[in-house]
Write a protein that holds these residues in place. Structure first.
Motif, PDB file in Angstrom:
ATOM      1  N   GLN A   1      22.634  43.771  33.389  1.00 27.94           N
ATOM      2  CA  GLN A   1      23.548  43.149  32.966  1.00 27.94           C
ATOM      3  C   GLN A   1      23.618  42.532  31.159  1.00 27.94           C
ATOM      4  O   GLN A   1      22.457  42.855  31.110  1.00 27.94           O
ATOM      5  CB  GLN A   1      23.505  41.376  34.000  1.00 27.94           C
TER       6      GLN A   1
ATOM      7  N   HIS B   1      20.239  38.690  38.550  1.00 25.98           N
ATOM      8  CA  HIS B   1      20.628  38.186  36.963  1.00 25.98           C
ATOM      9  C   HIS B   1      19.970  38.175  36.054  1.00 25.98           C
ATOM     10  O   HIS B   1      19.364  37.737  36.120  1.00 25.98           O
ATOM     11  CB  HIS B   1      21.941  37.449  37.716  1.00 25.98           C
TER      12      HIS B   1
ATOM     13  N   SER C   1      21.085  35.288  34.157  1.00 29.50           N
ATOM     14  CA  SER C   1      21.403  34.133  35.063  1.00 29.50           C
ATOM     15  C   SER C   1      19.965  33.482  34.085  1.00 29.50           C
ATOM     16  O   SER C   1      19.820  32.333  33.219  1.00 29.50           O
ATOM     17  CB  SER C   1      22.125  33.175  35.009  1.00 29.50           C
TER      18      SER C   1
ATOM     19  N   ARG D   1      19.126  43.840  43.083  1.00 31.33           N
ATOM     20  CA  ARG D   1      19.022  43.556  43.971  1.00 31.33           C
ATOM     21  C   ARG D   1      18.746  44.552  45.002  1.00 31.33           C
ATOM     22  O   ARG D   1      18.732  45.565  44.993  1.00 31.33           O
ATOM     23  CB  ARG D   1      20.627  42.721  44.339  1.00 31.33           C
TER      24      ARG D   1
ATOM     25  N   GLU E   1      24.596  38.613  29.688  1.00 28.80           N
ATOM     26  CA  GLU E   1      24.271  37.658  30.219  1.00 28.80           C
ATOM     27  C   GLU E   1      25.114  37.090  28.449  1.00 28.80           C
ATOM     28  O   GLU E   1      23.997  37.359  27.209  1.00 28.80           O
ATOM     29  CB  GLU E   1      22.942  36.379  30.384  1.00 28.80           C
TER      30      GLU E   1
HETATM   31  N1  PHE Z   1      25.071  36.106  37.134  1.00 32.94           N
HETATM   32  C1  PHE Z   1      26.233  35.998  37.883  1.00 32.94           C
HETATM   33  C2  PHE Z   1      26.173  37.541  38.526  1.00 32.94           C
HETATM   34  O1  PHE Z   1      25.158  37.679  38.360  1.00 32.94           O
HETATM   35  C3  PHE Z   1      27.495  36.503  36.723  1.00 32.94           C
HETATM   36  C4  PHE Z   1      27.568  35.232  36.245  1.00 32.94           C
HETATM   37  C5  PHE Z   1      27.332  34.682  35.089  1.00 32.94           C
HETATM   38  C6  PHE Z   1      28.978  34.126  36.006  1.00 32.94           C
HETATM   39  C7  PHE Z   1      27.599  33.807  34.098  1.00 32.94           C
HETATM   40  C8  PHE Z   1      28.392  32.847  35.337  1.00 32.94           C
HETATM   41  C9  PHE Z   1      28.620  32.921  33.971  1.00 32.94           C
HETATM   42  O2  PHE Z   1      27.213  37.566  39.432  1.00 32.94           O
END
Ligand code: PHE
Length: 368
Positions: free
Chosen positions: A216, A177, A179, A203, A218
């Motif tokens: 994604q 992700h 994140s 993934r 963020e």
């Molecule tokens: N990183 C999470 C995902 O990939 C998504 C997410 C990002 C959720 C930031 C909360 C805060 O599923």
């Protein structure tokens, strides 16, 4: 002797005058003026002459040499001018002919949507941050409050590098992700923070709506006094601008992510119109339904601590959205796999003109 010079002169000038090309002129130069040339030979005869003879013949022979040299130069120049004339005549440009068609590339919908998102968030004061796609375990999991044994890791099954260890002594991996960019930004810059982080994530998943690589974006805001209301306003403002509809309605559902507390999943209301999902409207009204759109929440204090921030002073929210999903919804595309097939027919159909640069003033969307 007298006849020889005159004969030679007549012969040389006649031959030079009709030399057909540069090579022929050069051959004549060698034949007359070269080391073994006939005029050079004539010059050599001067040495054996009496001074009286030399006084008469010397100037004549030298004059002949100069005359021949001049004739050669002149012929060479004339031939070159002729060649140029011929080229100019044959290479005339017809400006009335239609221009040949140059193949035109197209901007991939994912790139287009990323530009749209950057534009929307820049307007709200967000900077764009990025991080590596080959990530270490600490940034991708541990610092996001997913310790080694955490069950949430199972949902993020990914690709590991068996021989490459990170600074944490654990296998490097393809980030699951965006994140980890939260972590990198807070560790590097501290607080406050207001960033978006778009990028590729991975993934081990593959079907019509999942590809092993996807995109994604963020979002992270850290400041004093940040609360859920800021998150809600930000998401609503972003989605209204992105889908270019004022009637976007969000529903927040309690959820769970290890790195946010509380965690909220945001659903968006839509209606099925002519077999197409059109976003907008309250999902609870007749003819409408809710669609799960993104994950978000208030940044878990433990994550702030991992990044060296004092959670009694700083708080914030984060969200993560699938960019490909946003593109599919906005531009009515139904198979995610086609995004990454590289089929030029698909790109021609769904791609954007390089001139369609999204701007807030002109509208971030290109096609309705
Ligand atoms: N990183 C999470 C995902 O990939 C998504 C997410 C990002 C959720 C930031 C909360 C805060 O599923």
């Amino acid at each position: 002797m007298t006849t020889t010079i005159e004969d030679l002169q007549a012969e040389a000038l006649a031959r030079i005058a009709v030399a057909p090309d540069g090579a022929a002129v050069e051959a004549l130069r060698v034949a007359y003026l070269g080391k073994q040339g006939s005029i050079s030979a004539l010059l050599k005869t001067l040495g054996a002459m009496t001074p009286e003879q030399r006084q008469v013949e010397g100037p004549r022979i030298h004059a002949l040499r100069e005359q021949v040299a001049a004739a050669l130069a002149e012929r060479k120049e004339a031939l070159e001018a002729q060649a140029l004339e011929k080229r100019l005549a044959s290479e005339k440009l017809d400006l009335t002919l239609p221009a040949p068609e140059a193949p035109r590339g197209a901007v991939h919908p994912v790139s287009q949507v990323l530009d749209e998102l950057a534009e929307i968030f820049a307007d709200m004061g967000f900077a764009v941050a990025s991080g590596p796609e080959i990530e270490d375990d600490w940034h991708n999991f541990t610092a996001l409050n997913m310790p080694e044994t955490h069950p949430a890791r199972a949902m993020h099954d990914t690709f590991y590098f068996p021989d490459q260890m990170g600074a944490d002594g654990r296998k490097m991996l393809l980030r699951t992700h965006t994140s980890p960019v939260q972590i990198r930004t807070m560790v590097a810059d501290g607080a406050p923070v207001r960033i978006i982080a778009p990028g590729r994530v991975y993934r081990s998943d593959s079907d019509a709506t999942h590809t092993p690589m996807f995109h994604q974006i963020e979002g992270l805001v850290i400041d004093r006094g940040i609360h859920l209301g800021h998150l809600k306003w930000t998401l609503e403002t972003f989605l209204k601008a992105f889908f270019e509809r004022d009637d976007i309605v969000l529903r927040f559902r309690p959820s769970y992510f290890p790195f946010t507390e509380p965690s909220v999943e945001a659903d968006v209301g839509y209606a099925e119109v002519g077999g197409r999902r059109v976003l907008g409207g309250d999902g609870d009204t007749p003819g409408h339904a809710w669609m799960e759109l993104l994950g978000s929440g208030m940044v878990n204090p433990r994550v702030l601590e991992f990044c060296g921030l004092d959670p009694t002073e700083w708080q914030g929210f984060a969200f993560g959205v699938g960019v490909d999903r946003l593109a599919m919804l906005k531009y009515a595309m139904d198979d995610l796999r086609a995004f990454f097939d590289g089929d030029v027919r698909w790109l021609r159909h769904y791609g954007f003109s390089a001139l369609d640069v999204p701007t807030l003033s002109a509208g971030v969307g290109v096609r309705a």
